[in-house]
Design a protein around this motif. Structure first.
Motif, PDB file in Angstrom:
ATOM      1  N   UNK A 160       0.844  -1.171   0.000  1.00 24.95           N
ATOM      2  CA  UNK A 160       0.000   0.000   0.000  1.00 24.95           C
ATOM      3  C   UNK A 160       0.897   1.244   0.000  1.00 24.95           C
ATOM      4  N   UNK A 161       0.682   2.178  -0.940  1.00 27.72           N
ATOM      5  CA  UNK A 161       1.543   3.371  -0.977  1.00 27.72           C
ATOM      6  C   UNK A 161       1.585   4.106   0.361  1.00 27.72           C
ATOM      7  N   UNK A 162       0.509   4.010   1.134  1.00 23.30           N
ATOM      8  CA  UNK A 162       0.479   4.713   2.413  1.00 23.30           C
ATOM      9  C   UNK A 162       1.502   4.140   3.395  1.00 23.30           C
ATOM     10  N   UNK A 163       1.902   2.880   3.149  1.00 26.03           N
ATOM     11  CA  UNK A 163       2.925   2.267   4.003  1.00 26.03           C
ATOM     12  C   UNK A 163       4.204   3.096   3.956  1.00 26.03           C
ATOM     13  N   UNK A 164       4.536   3.591   2.766  1.00 26.72           N
ATOM     14  CA  UNK A 164       5.761   4.365   2.627  1.00 26.72           C
ATOM     15  C   UNK A 164       5.681   5.645   3.438  1.00 26.72           C
ATOM     16  N   UNK A 405      11.951   0.113  -4.772  1.00 24.70           N
ATOM     17  CA  UNK A 405      11.980   0.912  -5.997  1.00 24.70           C
ATOM     18  C   UNK A 405      12.387   0.059  -7.184  1.00 24.70           C
ATOM     19  N   UNK A 406      13.420  -0.795  -6.957  1.00 21.56           N
ATOM     20  CA  UNK A 406      13.844  -1.704  -8.014  1.00 21.56           C
ATOM     21  C   UNK A 406      12.718  -2.622  -8.429  1.00 21.56           C
ATOM     22  N   UNK A 407      11.978  -3.104  -7.432  1.00 22.26           N
ATOM     23  CA  UNK A 407      10.856  -3.998  -7.712  1.00 22.26           C
ATOM     24  C   UNK A 407       9.775  -3.273  -8.500  1.00 22.26           C
ATOM     25  N   UNK A 408       9.479  -2.042  -8.065  1.00 22.16           N
ATOM     26  CA  UNK A 408       8.371  -1.291  -8.655  1.00 22.16           C
ATOM     27  C   UNK A 408       8.606  -1.013 -10.137  1.00 22.16           C
ATOM     28  N   UNK A 409       9.881  -0.902 -10.515  1.00 21.05           N
ATOM     29  CA  UNK A 409      10.206  -0.622 -11.910  1.00 21.05           C
ATOM     30  C   UNK A 409       9.634  -1.719 -12.813  1.00 21.05           C
ATOM     31  N   UNK A 410       9.559  -2.946 -12.265  1.00 21.81           N
ATOM     32  CA  UNK A 410       9.058  -4.044 -13.094  1.00 21.81           C
ATOM     33  C   UNK A 410       7.632  -4.454 -12.770  1.00 21.81           C
ATOM     34  N   UNK A 411       7.270  -4.402 -11.498  1.00 24.48           N
ATOM     35  CA  UNK A 411       5.974  -4.972 -11.147  1.00 24.48           C
ATOM     36  C   UNK A 411       4.824  -3.967 -11.199  1.00 24.48           C
ATOM     37  N   UNK A 412       5.127  -2.684 -11.176  1.00 23.44           N
ATOM     38  CA  UNK A 412       4.050  -1.700 -11.275  1.00 23.44           C
ATOM     39  C   UNK A 412       3.398  -1.877 -12.648  1.00 23.44           C
ATOM     40  N   UNK A 413       2.078  -2.051 -12.652  1.00 24.65           N
ATOM     41  CA  UNK A 413       1.433  -2.480 -13.902  1.00 24.65           C
ATOM     42  C   UNK A 413       0.968  -1.334 -14.787  1.00 24.65           C
ATOM     43  N   UNK A 414       1.060  -0.121 -14.296  1.00 22.43           N
ATOM     44  CA  UNK A 414       0.472   0.966 -15.080  1.00 22.43           C
ATOM     45  C   UNK A 414       1.527   1.977 -15.529  1.00 22.43           C
ATOM     46  N   UNK A 415       2.755   1.470 -15.743  1.00 19.31           N
ATOM     47  CA  UNK A 415       3.816   2.368 -16.188  1.00 19.31           C
ATOM     48  C   UNK A 415       3.444   3.030 -17.512  1.00 19.31           C
ATOM     49  N   UNK A 476       2.264   7.755  -4.061  1.00 20.18           N
ATOM     50  CA  UNK A 476       1.102   7.962  -3.206  1.00 20.18           C
ATOM     51  C   UNK A 476      -0.202   7.997  -3.995  1.00 20.18           C
ATOM     52  N   UNK A 477      -0.141   8.554  -5.176  1.00 21.95           N
ATOM     53  CA  UNK A 477      -1.363   8.638  -5.981  1.00 21.95           C
ATOM     54  C   UNK A 477      -1.021   8.301  -7.426  1.00 21.95           C
ATOM     55  N   UNK A 478      -1.391   7.108  -7.838  1.00 16.32           N
ATOM     56  CA  UNK A 478      -1.113   6.703  -9.224  1.00 16.32           C
ATOM     57  C   UNK A 478      -2.420   6.329  -9.900  1.00 16.32           C
ATOM     58  N   UNK A 479      -3.468   7.068  -9.582  1.00 13.96           N
ATOM     59  CA  UNK A 479      -4.798   6.707 -10.076  1.00 13.96           C
ATOM     60  C   UNK A 479      -5.026   7.198 -11.502  1.00 13.96           C
ATOM     61  N   UNK A 480      -4.578   8.413 -11.792  1.00 15.58           N
ATOM     62  CA  UNK A 480      -4.874   8.951 -13.115  1.00 15.58           C
ATOM     63  C   UNK A 480      -3.706   8.749 -14.071  1.00 15.58           C
ATOM     64  N   UNK A 481      -4.006   8.984 -15.339  1.00 19.72           N
ATOM     65  CA  UNK A 481      -3.017   8.862 -16.408  1.00 19.72           C
ATOM     66  C   UNK A 481      -1.801   9.729 -16.137  1.00 19.72           C
ATOM     67  N   UNK A 482      -2.061  10.996 -15.776  1.00 18.80           N
ATOM     68  CA  UNK A 482      -0.948  11.929 -15.584  1.00 18.80           C
ATOM     69  C   UNK A 482      -0.077  11.484 -14.412  1.00 18.80           C
TER      70      UNK A 482
END
Lengths: 671, 671
Positions: A160-164, A405-415, A476-482
């Motif tokens: 959860x981004x709030x964890x950070x 961060x290294x993980x997120x580069x690959x596993x984040x699905x909405x890059x 923290x907020x990756x909901x929208x396109x921008x």
């Protein structure tokens, strides 16, 4: 002689064998991760997140260790290689998860069992005879339904981004504030505040405007497939303005680079983070009313400025107030003392969040205040314990973020990687940093006696690394396109600056002819010309700071802590009773003690560690000011704040010189 | 003279005023909790659990502090009042939540949207136009549907029982194992093992059988409304057999009570916990086949015994193996060293869980092994840092559990308090403890030279407190009627033993004429008759232990750590090359160092802290054995394990005497 040589050769062989066995050893540790990772049992139980935390931490700690053991890197790099190697395990795990696991979709379309007006917190679902319990996670706006994570495995490794924001950043920020008790920080207070506040705001607006231009260009070219507002650009500016030159500072520390430059960079980066957080929340708060929701609205703008000032001052006050809460007679049980100290900083965080302020900012100022006041009230045991506890927490939290961060580069699905936007962002942060450093330094140099030289300015320009804070703000907020595009770009900027810029620090230092490997006070020598040095310090210290210091030393410290002169000596005589009431009885005790002690122990205030074979003698003194003057000649009557300041600063100096291993650095002949 | 007295009176007033202000101060801290608790915003966000953790910790730390500040309790009690006051805040919060919040039902009946054969991990539910996201929590057996928590608020303050097992117990157990490095522990190794293994098994079976009688009686009287099997009774026996005499041990430590008694109690309680955990899992594993599912089944019984032995030895091996993983050249970066040390113990836990063993037991043995081997490889800084880190973690975890216990007494919704069962349980644990202590002590006394006297046996009988472990075992499974009754009864037993029995320790000690306030080695005096003392120690040390010690000292320590004699001196000469390869080069270095050092530093191995005004000189030596003999007369040829053992034990003694404040206790003239 011949025999000796053979013996040496033998020992060399033995040593070498030992090295190999060490390497096998470390490989064995790494292999510990294997079965854990493959075990499906763990992945489906409560342990899943714990296990992921562990993989990140273990990995990020082991990589620098293995590299060091195999002689690939030096001590200093392995010790504080924030983000440098720590993101490697995350990257590896990310690649495995991304390409090694089957993509299983968790849901197809929403149920439409619309029943009542209120959602349940628990849902029992009967799936072909079996009952499953579901818990409410939250409401989703209809537009975001398709953004819900698709892959089970990726879902499990995503935090959860709030964890950070709520768990990982507080220890990092608190530790930064807690270690801001340095001579050179206060000497450059004015400049640091200017860089942190003005500089960050300038940088944010410049980056925001430049990015708006880039976005316009992208729209023109047709590379933009969704909305990207001006406020989004400003938010990106705020996110990316939080600099985090940990790698640079580690190398500075290692090489004993110029302390003023160190103080400027460290102070800026610490306060910087606070400014960036509050700036981003006030940009989010900027919501113009009326039909044209994304044009300039003066009322909303001033509301945003109000939000900024309100949140910042509120968080500042809250942190400072809870920071000064004094623990008075807990010396008898240091463990309870440490626990309460730790919990009080956590209280600050929760209290600030509950009141609508920013917990992280409150924690920063709580740390600064606690280092300044509460620290003096702690027992000697508690001092080292709290310092070490926060060091470990900070270390683990930072390692975790970089590995993640290294993980997120690959596993984040909405890059969304947009080349134009990324190139634009790199140019914008470069220009933003330049517009932040050079003009401000010029203005500051008008007022400073000890000018910020050109090579310092270039080094500060160069040290604009982005790190954990930018990542936490962006995720923290990756909901929208921008926001998704901003997150992807931020990740790339963080990796680029940490890997490339961080790695170039040492060449840059020598190229810019910045003094390294020198004692912070080599010129003038610390002994003999005491009065001259005092004058120098007087001149260099910020005027505002000196005024505050004298007030703080004479009135605040005696009230809030057990150190400092008794109020009876600093307050005018007509308020004698009040002074007696407010002064802690221990202040008198301390005074007595100091009188009896050897003055050497008063002067050498830093952490002195003399290793004596297996046994170490640690002289761990407090860095707080004492009432006694240097007392070499026995005079003790004058206990002015000026002298205490001198001693404080001198003590801090000493600390700097007595720490760390000295490395001789190939110096080109500079000044 | 008169003036002086007035001054004193004034100072008394000033002191008194300061006390009042301290009290106000602590009240202010308490009040910090108020707004936090009332703020609804926190309760609905991610912070909810964090906030609850904080309330528990802050409360459990503040209560002893306030009581101490207001002079209601003494130093020692406030310092280590585990469960004593720490459960108070939990009780208070529990009462407020129970009677102060409206009971809102979270769900009515299960949905029947049975769609496919596989449940989704995410559920999107459309509740009158709004979309809500639900996450899968787990499958529920049809019988337990009505056991799902009803009250929203209580749901939010309730922690997953697995949290206790996976997050809170490991640091407590690890710390217990890590502090098992005591002279008197090894001297009584045989007795401790007998008490822990045989005793716990005996106690478990006696309590189980007695409770089965009670259950039969209840069935006869008609007080039992659901099934209660024999295995449930045995499980209750296993749960309640884990003793936790922290309060008693704290008081022992405080009063310098007899060290042998301390070692027996502490050692028993530590190993006890491990036995109880494994015993309870093997009882759960006892599932007879065939139609009569709750009669005796020899095959299932032997399977259970096999499970017990398998899990125990597996966990033991895993803990021991990961414990000895040596960190060799990390001395240069102590922070990384501490982080890896911490993570390795966590690895042990996860690895054991992944392999189907018990993580907590593995962590216990990992702690013991790490204290014995890995500790010697750490740098001096890391040693104190790891020790302090685990102390703080242990303190916080234990405080949390006790505070949560207070909360659970009120907020747990499925309490079943059956007076007959409770009274029966109290009688059963009394008889079980008696049948465990007295016959075993009789048998042990046959073999012991240093007999366990009657008053020691009575004290051990009395010290059978139940604590965190019993709670964690009982809360783990509260699904069935019998388990709920067992949980309620366990809670009451824990509270009764901690509050009443724990409080009666000091009177009991004086009533039983147990030596207090004496140095552990007053008779014979530690100097002069060195050889006599050595013989005494030789006799007293367990035979098995001496055998193992010599093997450990001569072969294991040199291989696994950087201390101990080089293998070249201990191994026969024909395996010279192997010996050279396996010995760490640092062993030779250490030998050199030791030769040069003052022998005083070698002898006084404990933690010596000399407070010197504001500055403290800490001589924090390692407790590991050194190669050097006492070297007072210069002889260094003999490096036998016997002498190292003497020195180790002597060093441990020294540690005991130099620690803590001496309290003079009103001694009646005993022996």
């Amino acid at each position: 002689m011949r025999v000796r040589k053979t013996k040496h050769e033998k020992e060399y062989f033995v040593c070498h064998f030992r090295q190999i066995s060490d390497f096998i050893n470390s490989l064995a540790v790494l292999m510990c991760l294997g079965p854990l990772f493959l075990c499906r049992k763990l992945v489906v139980t409560i342990h899943c997140k714990m296990f992921m935390v562990h993989v990140h931490l273990q990995g990020s700690c082991i990589v620098p260790w293995v590299l060091f053991e195999t002689r690939k890197v030096g001590t200093g790099v392995a010790n504080r290689s924030h983000g440098y190697f720590n993101s490697l395990p995350g990257l590896i795990v990310g690649v495995i998860l991304r390409y090694g696991t089957p993509s299983t979709s968790g849901h197809d379309k929403p149920f439409s069992c619309s029943q009542e007006d209120r959602p349940f917190t628990t849902l029992l679902v009967n799936v072909s005879g079996k009952f499953f319990e579901y818990t409410l996670k939250g409401e989703i706006s209809p537009g975001k339904i398709h953004n819900v994570e698709q892959n089970d495995m990726l879902r499990k490794v995503t935090f959860d981004p709030e964890v950070f924001f709520n768990i990982l950043l507080p220890p990092i920020i608190f530790h930064a504030g807690y270690s801001l008790k340095k001579r050179h920080f206060f000497r450059n207070l004015g400049s640091i505040l200017a860089y942190a506040f003005l500089g960050t705001a300038v940088s944010c607006f410049i980056i925001g405007n430049l990015m708006y231009g880039v976005v316009k260009l992208m729209k023109l070219v047709g590379q933009l497939s969704d909305k990207f507002y001006y406020t989004d650009c400003l938010l990106f500016g705020a996110i990316i303005s939080a600099t985090d030159p940990v790698t640079v500072l580690a190398i500075f520390n290692e090489l004993h680079a110029d302390v003023d430059l160190y103080a400027l960079l460290f102070g800026e980066s610490v306060l910087n983070d606070a400014v960036a957080i509050v700036l981003s929340s006030s940009i989010v708060a900027y919501q113009p009313t009326g039909e044209n929701t994304h044009a300039f609205d003066a009322a909303a703008f001033f509301k945003s400025v109000g939000v900024f000032l309100g949140i910042f001052s509120g968080s500042f006050m809250m942190g400072a107030v809870t920071g000064v809460v004094t623990f008075t007679k807990l010396h008898c049980f240091p463990l309870l003392e440490t626990a309460l100290f730790f919990l009080m900083s956590w209280s600050t965080f929760l209290l600030a969040e509950a009141c609508g302020f920013t917990g992280v900012v409150a924690v920063l100022f709580c740390g600064i205040t606690q280092a300044h006041y509460t620290y003096n009230n702690l027992s000697v045991e508690s001092r080292s314990r709290t310092k070490q506890l926060f060091e470990v927490l900070h270390f683990l939290a930072e390692n975790f973020i970089f590995s993640y961060m290294g993980l997120a580069l690959f596993t984040f699905q909405k890059h969304i990687f947009s080349p134009v936007f990324i190139i634009g962002a790199f140019i914008a942060i470069f220009l933003g940093r330049a517009a932040h450093i050079y003009p401000l330094s010029f203005l500051l140099n008008l007022g400073r006696r000890h000018k910020i030289s050109w090579n310092f300015q270039h080094m500060m320009m160069f040290s604009g690394l982005r790190g954990a804070m930018a990542f936490a703000l962006a995720i923290r907020d990756t909901a929208t396109y921008s926001h998704q595009m901003m997150f992807s770009t931020t990740l790339l900027i963080v990796f680029f600056t940490v890997w490339i810029v961080g790695g170039g620090t040492t060449p840059m230092l020598s190229w810019l002819n910045i003094r390294v490997g020198v004692d912070p006070d080599q010129d003038p020598p610390p002994t003999n010309d005491n009065s001259e040095r005092r004058n120098r310090t007087k001149q260099e210290s910020a005027w505002l700071f000196r005024l505050w210091y004298s007030f703080d030393h004479n009135y605040l410290k005696p009230i809030l802590t057990h150190s400092g002169p008794p109020l009876t000596t600093t307050l005018p005589s007509w308020c004698g009773l009040l002074a007696r009431c407010l002064t802690s009885p221990q202040v008198y005790d301390n005074q007595e003690q100091l009188r009896e002690e050897d003055s050497d122990f008063i002067l050498n205030d830093g952490d002195l560690t003399v290793t004596y074979g297996d046994t170490t003698i640690t002289a761990n003194g407090s860095s707080g000011p004492h009432t006694a003057t240097t007392s070499l000649d026995g005079r003790r009557t004058k206990s002015s704040s000026e002298e205490a300041l001198e001693r404080d600063l001198g003590a801090a100096d000493h600390e700097v010189t007595s720490r760390g291993t000295r490395l001789v650095f190939p110096l080109e002949d500079n000044a």
